[in-house]
Design a protein around this motif. Structure first.
Motif, PDB file in Angstrom:
ATOM      1  N   LEU A 196       0.831  -1.213   0.000  1.00  0.00           N
ATOM      2  CA  LEU A 196       0.000   0.000   0.000  1.00  0.00           C
ATOM      3  C   LEU A 196       0.863   1.259   0.000  1.00  0.00           C
ATOM      4  O   LEU A 196       0.549   2.231  -0.705  1.00  0.00           O
ATOM      5  CB  LEU A 196      -0.953  -0.010   1.195  1.00  0.00           C
ATOM      6  CG  LEU A 196      -2.040  -1.087   1.154  1.00  0.00           C
ATOM      7  CD1 LEU A 196      -2.768  -1.161   2.491  1.00  0.00           C
ATOM      8  CD2 LEU A 196      -3.017  -0.838   0.009  1.00  0.00           C
ATOM      9  N   HIS A 197       1.957   1.253   0.751  1.00  0.00           N
ATOM     10  CA  HIS A 197       2.874   2.399   0.738  1.00  0.00           C
ATOM     11  C   HIS A 197       3.434   2.624  -0.664  1.00  0.00           C
ATOM     12  O   HIS A 197       3.551   3.775  -1.116  1.00  0.00           O
ATOM     13  CB  HIS A 197       4.022   2.178   1.716  1.00  0.00           C
ATOM     14  CG  HIS A 197       3.670   2.514   3.129  1.00  0.00           C
ATOM     15  ND1 HIS A 197       4.496   2.222   4.183  1.00  0.00           N
ATOM     16  CD2 HIS A 197       2.598   3.121   3.673  1.00  0.00           C
ATOM     17  CE1 HIS A 197       3.941   2.620   5.305  1.00  0.00           C
ATOM     18  NE2 HIS A 197       2.784   3.173   5.023  1.00  0.00           N
ATOM     19  N   GLU A 198       3.788   1.551  -1.351  1.00  0.00           N
ATOM     20  CA  GLU A 198       4.319   1.676  -2.707  1.00  0.00           C
ATOM     21  C   GLU A 198       3.263   2.246  -3.651  1.00  0.00           C
ATOM     22  O   GLU A 198       3.570   3.084  -4.492  1.00  0.00           O
ATOM     23  CB  GLU A 198       4.819   0.318  -3.214  1.00  0.00           C
ATOM     24  CG  GLU A 198       5.333   0.349  -4.628  1.00  0.00           C
ATOM     25  CD  GLU A 198       6.385   1.430  -4.892  1.00  0.00           C
ATOM     26  OE1 GLU A 198       6.381   2.001  -6.006  1.00  0.00           O
ATOM     27  OE2 GLU A 198       7.207   1.721  -4.002  1.00  0.00           O
ATOM     28  N   GLN A 199       2.014   1.818  -3.480  1.00  0.00           N
ATOM     29  CA  GLN A 199       0.940   2.375  -4.309  1.00  0.00           C
ATOM     30  C   GLN A 199       0.769   3.870  -4.041  1.00  0.00           C
ATOM     31  O   GLN A 199       0.542   4.646  -4.969  1.00  0.00           O
ATOM     32  CB  GLN A 199      -0.376   1.629  -4.058  1.00  0.00           C
ATOM     33  CG  GLN A 199      -0.394   0.222  -4.622  1.00  0.00           C
ATOM     34  CD  GLN A 199      -1.734  -0.438  -4.459  1.00  0.00           C
ATOM     35  OE1 GLN A 199      -2.751   0.091  -4.923  1.00  0.00           O
ATOM     36  NE2 GLN A 199      -1.768  -1.607  -3.818  1.00  0.00           N
ATOM     37  N   LEU A 200       0.898   4.266  -2.784  1.00  0.00           N
ATOM     38  CA  LEU A 200       0.825   5.693  -2.438  1.00  0.00           C
ATOM     39  C   LEU A 200       1.961   6.469  -3.094  1.00  0.00           C
ATOM     40  O   LEU A 200       1.751   7.508  -3.718  1.00  0.00           O
ATOM     41  CB  LEU A 200       0.893   5.883  -0.921  1.00  0.00           C
ATOM     42  CG  LEU A 200      -0.406   5.771  -0.149  1.00  0.00           C
ATOM     43  CD1 LEU A 200      -0.125   5.686   1.337  1.00  0.00           C
ATOM     44  CD2 LEU A 200      -1.309   6.941  -0.457  1.00  0.00           C
ATOM     45  N   ARG A 201       3.190   5.961  -2.928  1.00  0.00           N
ATOM     46  CA  ARG A 201       4.371   6.660  -3.468  1.00  0.00           C
ATOM     47  C   ARG A 201       4.333   6.775  -4.983  1.00  0.00           C
ATOM     48  O   ARG A 201       4.740   7.785  -5.542  1.00  0.00           O
ATOM     49  CB  ARG A 201       5.652   5.937  -3.038  1.00  0.00           C
ATOM     50  CG  ARG A 201       6.153   6.328  -1.678  1.00  0.00           C
ATOM     51  CD  ARG A 201       7.570   5.819  -1.422  1.00  0.00           C
ATOM     52  NE  ARG A 201       7.613   4.377  -1.328  1.00  0.00           N
ATOM     53  CZ  ARG A 201       7.326   3.680  -0.238  1.00  0.00           C
ATOM     54  NH1 ARG A 201       6.979   4.299   0.860  1.00  0.00           N
ATOM     55  NH2 ARG A 201       7.389   2.362  -0.238  1.00  0.00           N
ATOM     56  N   SER A 202       3.865   5.720  -5.644  1.00  0.00           N
ATOM     57  CA  SER A 202       3.876   5.704  -7.108  1.00  0.00           C
ATOM     58  C   SER A 202       2.663   6.404  -7.719  1.00  0.00           C
ATOM     59  O   SER A 202       2.571   6.523  -8.935  1.00  0.00           O
ATOM     60  CB  SER A 202       3.931   4.258  -7.603  1.00  0.00           C
ATOM     61  OG  SER A 202       2.741   3.571  -7.258  1.00  0.00           O
ATOM     62  N   GLY A 203       1.734   6.844  -6.888  1.00  0.00           N
ATOM     63  CA  GLY A 203       0.558   7.543  -7.396  1.00  0.00           C
ATOM     64  C   GLY A 203      -0.523   6.618  -7.921  1.00  0.00           C
ATOM     65  O   GLY A 203      -1.446   7.060  -8.601  1.00  0.00           O
ATOM     66  N   ARG A 204      -0.431   5.327  -7.620  1.00  0.00           N
ATOM     67  CA  ARG A 204      -1.449   4.376  -8.083  1.00  0.00           C
ATOM     68  C   ARG A 204      -2.651   4.308  -7.148  1.00  0.00           C
ATOM     69  O   ARG A 204      -3.646   3.689  -7.476  1.00  0.00           O
ATOM     70  CB  ARG A 204      -0.840   2.982  -8.258  1.00  0.00           C
ATOM     71  CG  ARG A 204       0.147   2.921  -9.419  1.00  0.00           C
ATOM     72  CD  ARG A 204       0.735   1.548  -9.608  1.00  0.00           C
ATOM     73  NE  ARG A 204       1.602   1.243  -8.471  1.00  0.00           N
ATOM     74  CZ  ARG A 204       1.621   0.091  -7.829  1.00  0.00           C
ATOM     75  NH1 ARG A 204       0.820  -0.896  -8.181  1.00  0.00           N
ATOM     76  NH2 ARG A 204       2.435  -0.109  -6.821  1.00  0.00           N
ATOM     77  N   MET A 205      -2.562   4.934  -5.976  1.00  0.00           N
ATOM     78  CA  MET A 205      -3.701   4.982  -5.065  1.00  0.00           C
ATOM     79  C   MET A 205      -4.435   6.299  -5.310  1.00  0.00           C
ATOM     80  O   MET A 205      -3.833   7.357  -5.320  1.00  0.00           O
ATOM     81  CB  MET A 205      -3.258   4.896  -3.605  1.00  0.00           C
ATOM     82  CG  MET A 205      -4.434   4.805  -2.645  1.00  0.00           C
ATOM     83  SD  MET A 205      -3.987   4.601  -0.924  1.00  0.00           S
ATOM     84  CE  MET A 205      -3.329   2.947  -0.918  1.00  0.00           C
ATOM     85  N   ASN A 206      -5.731   6.197  -5.521  1.00  0.00           N
ATOM     86  CA  ASN A 206      -6.544   7.381  -5.789  1.00  0.00           C
ATOM     87  C   ASN A 206      -7.246   7.787  -4.496  1.00  0.00           C
ATOM     88  O   ASN A 206      -8.046   7.022  -3.966  1.00  0.00           O
ATOM     89  CB  ASN A 206      -7.558   7.054  -6.893  1.00  0.00           C
ATOM     90  CG  ASN A 206      -8.406   8.231  -7.265  1.00  0.00           C
ATOM     91  OD1 ASN A 206      -8.202   9.354  -6.796  1.00  0.00           O
ATOM     92  ND2 ASN A 206      -9.387   7.993  -8.112  1.00  0.00           N
ATOM     93  N   LYS A 207      -6.921   8.978  -3.995  1.00  0.00           N
ATOM     94  CA  LYS A 207      -7.546   9.494  -2.774  1.00  0.00           C
ATOM     95  C   LYS A 207      -8.345  10.737  -3.132  1.00  0.00           C
ATOM     96  O   LYS A 207      -7.849  11.611  -3.833  1.00  0.00           O
ATOM     97  CB  LYS A 207      -6.471   9.863  -1.738  1.00  0.00           C
ATOM     98  CG  LYS A 207      -5.596   8.702  -1.338  1.00  0.00           C
ATOM     99  CD  LYS A 207      -4.613   9.087  -0.254  1.00  0.00           C
ATOM    100  CE  LYS A 207      -3.625  10.101  -0.740  1.00  0.00           C
ATOM    101  NZ  LYS A 207      -2.650  10.503   0.271  1.00  0.00           N
ATOM    102  N   GLN A 208      -9.583  10.803  -2.632  1.00  0.00           N
ATOM    103  CA  GLN A 208     -10.410  11.974  -2.878  1.00  0.00           C
ATOM    104  C   GLN A 208     -10.999  12.468  -1.565  1.00  0.00           C
ATOM    105  O   GLN A 208     -11.465  11.680  -0.752  1.00  0.00           O
ATOM    106  CB  GLN A 208     -11.528  11.640  -3.867  1.00  0.00           C
ATOM    107  CG  GLN A 208     -10.979  11.326  -5.238  1.00  0.00           C
ATOM    108  CD  GLN A 208     -12.066  11.067  -6.254  1.00  0.00           C
ATOM    109  OE1 GLN A 208     -13.250  11.168  -5.977  1.00  0.00           O
ATOM    110  NE2 GLN A 208     -11.654  10.740  -7.462  1.00  0.00           N
ATOM    111  N   TYR A 209     -10.940  13.771  -1.402  1.00  0.00           N
ATOM    112  CA  TYR A 209     -11.422  14.430  -0.189  1.00  0.00           C
ATOM    113  C   TYR A 209     -12.482  15.445  -0.554  1.00  0.00           C
ATOM    114  O   TYR A 209     -12.490  15.975  -1.668  1.00  0.00           O
ATOM    115  CB  TYR A 209     -10.273  15.180   0.506  1.00  0.00           C
ATOM    116  CG  TYR A 209      -9.180  14.298   1.045  1.00  0.00           C
ATOM    117  CD1 TYR A 209      -9.097  14.031   2.412  1.00  0.00           C
ATOM    118  CD2 TYR A 209      -8.215  13.746   0.220  1.00  0.00           C
ATOM    119  CE1 TYR A 209      -8.091  13.235   2.934  1.00  0.00           C
ATOM    120  CE2 TYR A 209      -7.213  12.937   0.728  1.00  0.00           C
ATOM    121  CZ  TYR A 209      -7.155  12.695   2.085  1.00  0.00           C
ATOM    122  OH  TYR A 209      -6.160  11.894   2.596  1.00  0.00           O
ATOM    123  N   LEU A 210     -13.346  15.758   0.396  1.00  0.00           N
ATOM    124  CA  LEU A 210     -14.253  16.904   0.278  1.00  0.00           C
ATOM    125  C   LEU A 210     -13.769  17.950   1.268  1.00  0.00           C
ATOM    126  O   LEU A 210     -13.419  17.620   2.411  1.00  0.00           O
ATOM    127  CB  LEU A 210     -15.687  16.518   0.621  1.00  0.00           C
ATOM    128  CG  LEU A 210     -16.444  15.721  -0.429  1.00  0.00           C
ATOM    129  CD1 LEU A 210     -17.824  15.346   0.090  1.00  0.00           C
ATOM    130  CD2 LEU A 210     -16.571  16.504  -1.727  1.00  0.00           C
TER     131      LEU A 210
END
Length: 167
Positions: free
Chosen positions: A17-31
């Protein structure tokens, strides 16, 4: 910040999961509810961020030419008289990134005691806001050990929805 929180029980999953975060493969959306009215619909803020640790141990972040690269995409969702509801998508993952980028362009997150404007925060309390209006709306990532996309969503907390309803 309310909303989605991701916890890994196994170290191997955490590292993935950390690698996905670092590589930009994790999509996070906030309001986020921002002070003032943003013109236009979409804004990509690219401003390097530098983290400072105060003697108290508290972290404070600011835009600085010698900081680390940071990008946040803001999409306007709804406009109110003196506020704008946006969906914020951090492209990079720096500490306090959304909060500092919003402040940097002159529209800090309402209820933000650290990076916000005291007068605006005081006014928005009349609409029921008692805390930072930042909500982790969704996380999308590849489930470690599989090729499956996994999406987690969290509905807006009742207290934040009440603030929007009052506006």
């Amino acid at each position: 910040t309310s909303g989605c929180l991701l916890v890994a029980k196994k170290r191997a999953v955490l590292l993935d999961l950390h690698e996905q975060l670092r590589s930009g493969r994790m999509n996070k959306q906030y309001l986020a509810l921002l002070d003032g009215c943003w013109p236009g619909r979409e804004h990509l803020i690219e401003a390097p961020l530098r983290k400072n640790v105060l003697s108290s141990g508290e972290r404070h972040v600011r835009v600085s030419v010698d900081g680390k690269a940071a990008k946040t995409l803001f999409l306007v969702k709804e406009r109110f008289k003196n506020a704008t509801l946006v969906q914020a998508k951090p492209v990079t993952g720096r500490t306090h990134q959304i909060r500092v980028h919003a402040q940097f362009v002159g529209h800090p997150i309402l209820g933000d005691d650290r990076y916000g404007v005291a007068e605006a925060n005081q006014k928005i309390k009349k609409s029921g806001l008692k805390r930072l209006f930042l909500h982790a709306q969704s996380l999308e990532f590849i489930l470690p050990g599989t090729d499956k996309k996994f999406r987690i969503e969290a509905p807006l907390d009742a207290d934040l929805q009440l603030t929007l309803d009052n506006l």
